[in-house]
Design a protein around this motif. Structure first.
Motif, PDB file in Angstrom:
ATOM      1  N   THR A   1       0.826  -1.104  -0.154  1.00  0.00           N
ATOM      2  CA  THR A   1      -0.055   0.042   0.144  1.00  0.00           C
ATOM      3  C   THR A   1       0.918   1.401  -0.113  1.00  0.00           C
ATOM      4  O   THR A   1       0.667   2.152  -0.924  1.00  0.00           O
ATOM      5  CB  THR A   1      -0.838   0.092   1.216  1.00  0.00           C
ATOM      6  N   THR A   2       1.887   1.354   1.083  1.00  0.00           N
ATOM      7  CA  THR A   2       2.721   2.669   1.068  1.00  0.00           C
ATOM      8  C   THR A   2       3.436   2.704  -0.416  1.00  0.00           C
ATOM      9  O   THR A   2       3.129   4.081  -0.640  1.00  0.00           O
ATOM     10  CB  THR A   2       3.699   2.129   1.980  1.00  0.00           C
ATOM     11  N   GLU A   3       3.953   1.744  -0.927  1.00  0.00           N
ATOM     12  CA  GLU A   3       4.737   2.208  -2.117  1.00  0.00           C
ATOM     13  C   GLU A   3       3.739   2.624  -3.068  1.00  0.00           C
ATOM     14  O   GLU A   3       4.066   3.461  -3.913  1.00  0.00           O
ATOM     15  CB  GLU A   3       5.377   1.022  -2.749  1.00  0.00           C
TER      16      GLU A   3
ATOM     17  N   VAL B   1      -8.356   5.651  -2.909  1.00  0.00           N
ATOM     18  CA  VAL B   1      -9.046   5.122  -1.981  1.00  0.00           C
ATOM     19  C   VAL B   1      -7.671   3.982  -1.217  1.00  0.00           C
ATOM     20  O   VAL B   1      -7.119   3.196  -2.241  1.00  0.00           O
ATOM     21  CB  VAL B   1     -10.160   4.264  -2.345  1.00  0.00           C
ATOM     22  N   ASP B   2      -7.542   4.121  -0.147  1.00  0.00           N
ATOM     23  CA  ASP B   2      -6.584   3.377   0.757  1.00  0.00           C
ATOM     24  C   ASP B   2      -7.347   2.184   1.051  1.00  0.00           C
ATOM     25  O   ASP B   2      -7.829   2.288   2.067  1.00  0.00           O
ATOM     26  CB  ASP B   2      -5.925   4.046   1.854  1.00  0.00           C
ATOM     27  N   GLY B   3      -7.266   0.957   0.371  1.00  0.00           N
ATOM     28  CA  GLY B   3      -8.113  -0.516   0.630  1.00  0.00           C
ATOM     29  C   GLY B   3      -7.341  -1.403   1.499  1.00  0.00           C
ATOM     30  O   GLY B   3      -7.785  -2.418   1.636  1.00  0.00           O
ATOM     31  N   ALA B   4      -6.229  -0.980   2.173  1.00  0.00           N
ATOM     32  CA  ALA B   4      -5.505  -1.967   3.078  1.00  0.00           C
ATOM     33  C   ALA B   4      -6.145  -2.510   3.922  1.00  0.00           C
ATOM     34  O   ALA B   4      -6.108  -3.846   4.146  1.00  0.00           O
ATOM     35  CB  ALA B   4      -4.422  -1.131   3.583  1.00  0.00           C
ATOM     36  N   GLN B   5      -7.185  -2.181   4.478  1.00  0.00           N
ATOM     37  CA  GLN B   5      -8.045  -2.617   5.602  1.00  0.00           C
ATOM     38  C   GLN B   5      -9.574  -2.862   5.078  1.00  0.00           C
ATOM     39  O   GLN B   5     -10.344  -3.440   5.767  1.00  0.00           O
ATOM     40  CB  GLN B   5      -8.086  -1.899   6.696  1.00  0.00           C
ATOM     41  N   SER B   6      -9.896  -2.847   3.781  1.00  0.00           N
ATOM     42  CA  SER B   6     -10.928  -2.985   3.400  1.00  0.00           C
ATOM     43  C   SER B   6     -11.114  -4.206   2.501  1.00  0.00           C
ATOM     44  O   SER B   6     -11.887  -5.277   2.758  1.00  0.00           O
ATOM     45  CB  SER B   6     -11.659  -2.082   2.796  1.00  0.00           C
TER      46      SER B   6
ATOM     47  N   PHE C   1      -3.714  -1.473  -2.173  1.00  0.00           N
ATOM     48  CA  PHE C   1      -3.939  -2.572  -1.036  1.00  0.00           C
ATOM     49  C   PHE C   1      -2.668  -3.280  -0.903  1.00  0.00           C
ATOM     50  O   PHE C   1      -1.742  -3.163  -1.854  1.00  0.00           O
ATOM     51  CB  PHE C   1      -5.135  -3.280  -0.924  1.00  0.00           C
ATOM     52  N   SER C   2      -2.246  -4.032   0.105  1.00  0.00           N
ATOM     53  CA  SER C   2      -1.277  -4.824   0.486  1.00  0.00           C
ATOM     54  C   SER C   2      -1.515  -6.269   0.535  1.00  0.00           C
ATOM     55  O   SER C   2      -2.481  -6.799   1.032  1.00  0.00           O
ATOM     56  CB  SER C   2      -0.527  -4.470   1.849  1.00  0.00           C
ATOM     57  N   GLY C   3      -0.825  -7.359   0.026  1.00  0.00           N
ATOM     58  CA  GLY C   3      -0.856  -8.628  -0.172  1.00  0.00           C
ATOM     59  C   GLY C   3      -0.922  -9.072   1.211  1.00  0.00           C
ATOM     60  O   GLY C   3      -1.761 -10.115   1.619  1.00  0.00           O
ATOM     61  N   HIS C   4      -0.100  -8.591   2.178  1.00  0.00           N
ATOM     62  CA  HIS C   4       0.127  -9.259   3.470  1.00  0.00           C
ATOM     63  C   HIS C   4      -1.036  -9.002   4.292  1.00  0.00           C
ATOM     64  O   HIS C   4      -1.113  -9.859   5.477  1.00  0.00           O
ATOM     65  CB  HIS C   4       1.342  -8.908   4.096  1.00  0.00           C
ATOM     66  N   LYS C   5      -2.130  -8.337   3.944  1.00  0.00           N
ATOM     67  CA  LYS C   5      -3.057  -8.163   5.078  1.00  0.00           C
ATOM     68  C   LYS C   5      -4.071  -9.131   4.540  1.00  0.00           C
ATOM     69  O   LYS C   5      -5.289  -9.128   5.060  1.00  0.00           O
ATOM     70  CB  LYS C   5      -3.767  -6.655   5.117  1.00  0.00           C
TER      71      LYS C   5
ATOM     72  N   VAL D   1      -1.933  -9.017  20.284  1.00  0.00           N
ATOM     73  CA  VAL D   1      -2.835  -7.587  19.639  1.00  0.00           C
ATOM     74  C   VAL D   1      -1.791  -6.698  19.570  1.00  0.00           C
ATOM     75  O   VAL D   1      -0.475  -6.946  19.676  1.00  0.00           O
ATOM     76  CB  VAL D   1      -3.734  -7.166  20.912  1.00  0.00           C
ATOM     77  N   ARG D   2      -1.887  -5.714  19.056  1.00  0.00           N
ATOM     78  CA  ARG D   2      -1.006  -4.458  18.961  1.00  0.00           C
ATOM     79  C   ARG D   2      -1.131  -3.279  19.854  1.00  0.00           C
ATOM     80  O   ARG D   2      -2.712  -3.127  19.867  1.00  0.00           O
ATOM     81  CB  ARG D   2      -1.164  -4.125  17.187  1.00  0.00           C
ATOM     82  N   ALA D   3      -0.551  -2.551  20.383  1.00  0.00           N
ATOM     83  CA  ALA D   3      -0.596  -1.517  21.250  1.00  0.00           C
ATOM     84  C   ALA D   3       0.492  -0.499  20.432  1.00  0.00           C
ATOM     85  O   ALA D   3       1.622  -0.743  20.066  1.00  0.00           O
ATOM     86  CB  ALA D   3      -0.112  -1.914  22.617  1.00  0.00           C
TER      87      ALA D   3
ATOM     88  N   THR E   1      -4.702   0.019  22.670  1.00  0.00           N
ATOM     89  CA  THR E   1      -4.499  -1.440  22.356  1.00  0.00           C
ATOM     90  C   THR E   1      -5.624  -1.948  21.348  1.00  0.00           C
ATOM     91  O   THR E   1      -6.867  -1.425  21.593  1.00  0.00           O
ATOM     92  CB  THR E   1      -4.784  -2.226  23.594  1.00  0.00           C
ATOM     93  N   ARG E   2      -5.250  -2.737  20.504  1.00  0.00           N
ATOM     94  CA  ARG E   2      -6.043  -2.849  19.345  1.00  0.00           C
ATOM     95  C   ARG E   2      -6.076  -4.530  19.037  1.00  0.00           C
ATOM     96  O   ARG E   2      -5.351  -5.098  18.898  1.00  0.00           O
ATOM     97  CB  ARG E   2      -5.472  -2.323  18.020  1.00  0.00           C
ATOM     98  N   ALA E   3      -7.619  -4.895  19.135  1.00  0.00           N
ATOM     99  CA  ALA E   3      -7.636  -6.406  18.720  1.00  0.00           C
ATOM    100  C   ALA E   3      -8.320  -6.299  17.179  1.00  0.00           C
ATOM    101  O   ALA E   3      -9.343  -5.450  17.046  1.00  0.00           O
ATOM    102  CB  ALA E   3      -8.619  -6.915  19.680  1.00  0.00           C
TER     103      ALA E   3
HETATM  104  N1  C6P Z   1      -1.215  -0.885   8.948  1.00  0.00           N
HETATM  105  C1  C6P Z   1      -1.309  -1.639  10.977  1.00  0.00           C
HETATM  106  O1  C6P Z   1      -1.003  -2.358  11.923  1.00  0.00           O
HETATM  107  P1  C6P Z   1       1.995  -1.642   4.171  1.00  0.00           P
HETATM  108  O2  C6P Z   1       2.854  -1.253   5.285  1.00  0.00           O
HETATM  109  O3  C6P Z   1       2.293  -0.665   2.960  1.00  0.00           O
HETATM  110  O4  C6P Z   1       1.532  -2.883   3.923  1.00  0.00           O
HETATM  111  O5  C6P Z   1       0.563  -0.819   4.712  1.00  0.00           O
HETATM  112  C2  C6P Z   1       0.411   0.391   5.099  1.00  0.00           C
HETATM  113  C3  C6P Z   1      -0.863   0.986   5.432  1.00  0.00           C
HETATM  114  C4  C6P Z   1      -1.653   1.496   4.695  1.00  0.00           C
HETATM  115  N2  C6P Z   1      -2.893   1.611   4.778  1.00  0.00           N
HETATM  116  C5  C6P Z   1      -3.728   1.403   5.795  1.00  0.00           C
HETATM  117  C6  C6P Z   1      -5.119   1.644   6.262  1.00  0.00           C
HETATM  118  C7  C6P Z   1      -3.075   0.377   6.841  1.00  0.00           C
HETATM  119  O6  C6P Z   1      -3.568  -0.265   7.865  1.00  0.00           O
HETATM  120  C8  C6P Z   1      -1.626   0.129   6.566  1.00  0.00           C
HETATM  121  C9  C6P Z   1      -0.827  -0.962   7.721  1.00  0.00           C
HETATM  122  C10 C6P Z   1      -0.683  -1.698   9.746  1.00  0.00           C
HETATM  123  O7  C6P Z   1      -2.568  -0.989  11.128  1.00  0.00           O
HETATM  124  C11 C6P Z   1       0.836  -1.409  10.122  1.00  0.00           C
HETATM  125  S1  C6P Z   1       1.008  -0.015  10.461  1.00  0.00           S
END
Ligand code: C6P
Length: 424
Positions: free
Chosen positions: A112-114, A217-222, A240-244, A376-378, A396-398
């Protein structure tokens, strides 16, 4: 894992019937969820930071590395042509996953970042001038703030912000005035990684387009939690990112409308993205290669394709419905804990519960839970402006995924009660 599209609840979600998601079978696919952790069964509630990877995805990457690997888009060897086919098939899977009109609109990035940096640097430098405005929402991740600030600083442009209320919902009443004749682009998080808020991106995009402004649209979490159709949203850019997404790290996606991508200059230069190079002049190939200089993350792209297959095998709508019920259960149970305050109470939320405990630092909560096997993440979750707006230094985030259960929520609640006991 049957399809269940009968009716929807008040939030527009499809309620899931018992057994529609065979979570026990799903969990068996995840080696890490079945590995002892601090001598216990791991309770992984940190999928927003990175999703766990199922065995079929690991197997697909392993198979590629063992039996199919070489470089792509180079050479006439059968091995290279077949590796290229597998790599391009993965791109086509992403196209289908997002319902993009063409696989030329799918650009591989590291994440996502790149992808956002690519748009800020390529589209941004070509379109943003001194005095222009870049409109972001108050709940952006740093990934959708910093690249725009860097561009704004370079160009003498200004960052403007769509505010949010105490519940963690965007205040859109004044959107029409926030989008000014100087607004060049809107950057918008689809689902907040801190608050869980699902933003009404389709409505915001429609308003932006009425004024001729494109939206990223930043879809990393959608994408891990709901079906996304970029054509229906009419998003100009979607990342979006593959690892999520239960895929590997090191791979992500920039979707962009063809008409926009075609006009954008390349960002990185090098091999693979050129038509011809001489000392005088270089010409570039078309989409998507124009934005993919150098050897790409081939194994990871194929792994992401396998992750999409895996999720689609379960059914993304089924996942959304299951997680919605899990989120409701978690919210209900956590709300019963005295001294616990949930940060982010939007009416439409996905899979994330952030909270603070009276008098106990989130890092202490996270560490004690960890020793109890609950991950969890804090911290500030790479969203310091969100922390500031909500008046907390950290939470703290679950965060939940389709492989979590009510028992996981119960373990979290038990762990929090233990933390409270320790701090008395
Ligand atoms: N959020 C979290 O714990 P990257 O690092 O490029 O894969 O994703 C960045 C990023 C961008 N947008 C949103 C909405 C994100 O949630 C994230 C990554 C992780 O919330 C790590 S900070």
């Amino acid at each position: 894992m049957s399809e269940n599209k009968s009716s929807t609840d008040e939030h527009g979600w499809t309620p899931i019937k018992d057994g529609a998601l065979d979570v026990a079978a799903i969990r068996a696919d995840f080696p890490l969820l079945n590995t002892p952790f601090h001598g216990k069964q791991m309770v992984y509630l940190d999928s927003a930071v990175s999703g766990q990877v199922p065995q079929p995805v690991i197997d697909r990457m392993d198979h590629y590395q063992r039996f199919e690997h070489t470089n792509v888009h180079r050479g006439v060897s059968t091995l290279s042509q077949e590796a290229t086919d597998r790599f391009e098939e993965a791109r086509e899977k992403v196209r289908g996953f997002l319902n993009a009109a063409s696989s030329k609109e799918i650009i591989w990035t590291r994440g996502t970042t790149e992808a956002i940096n690519l748009v800020a640097q390529s589209w941004g430098r070509a379109n943003v001038q001194a005095g222009d405005e870049i409109l972001l929402s108050a709940m952006e991740h740093h990934a959708n703030i910093v690249p725009w600030q860097m561009l704004a600083q370079e160009r003498g442009a200004k960052i403007c912000v769509i505010p949010m209320n105490d519940a963690g919902e965007l205040i859109l009443d004044d959107l029409d005035t926030l989008i000014t004749p100087r607004t060049k682009i809107i950057g918008l998080i689809h689902v907040s990684n801190v608050l869980g808020t699902i933003n009404p991106v389709k409505e915001i995009i429609a308003k932006a387009h009425a004024k001729g402004v494109p939206v990223l649209v930043d879809g990393a979490q959608s994408v891990p939690h709901m079906t996304v159709d970029v054509q229906d949203l009419d998003a100009d850019f979607f990342v979006f990112s593959g690892h999520k997404l239960s895929g590997p790290t090191g791979i992500g996606v920039l979707y962009g409308k063809k008409a926009l991508l075609e006009k954008m200059p390349p960002w990185h230069g090098g091999g693979s993205m050129i038509l011809s190079v001489s000392w005088e002049k270089t010409t570039y190939i078309g989409l998507p290669g124009k934005f993919e200089a150098g050897t790409p993350a081939i194994t990871q792209a194929i792994g992401l394709g396998a992750a999409i297959d895996y999720l689609q095998g379960i059914g993304v709508d089924n996942i959304a419905a299951y997680e919605h019920e899990l989120l409701n259960y978690a919210t209900e149970q956590l709300s019963k804990i005295e001294g616990l305050r949930i940060i982010g109470n939007a009416r439409k939320k996905a899979s994330v519960v952030s909270f603070v405990l009276d008098g106990i630092h989130p890092h202490d909560v996270g560490s004690i839970l960890d020793h109890d096997g609950v991950v969890v993440r804090a911290g500030h979750h790479c969203a310091q402006p969100v922390m500031k707006r909500m008046g907390v230094p950290a939470t703290t985030r679950a965060s939940f995924a389709y492989y979590n259960t009510r028992e996981d929520v119960d373990a979290l609640v038990g762990g929090i009660l233990k933390v409270k006991g320790i701090f008395g």
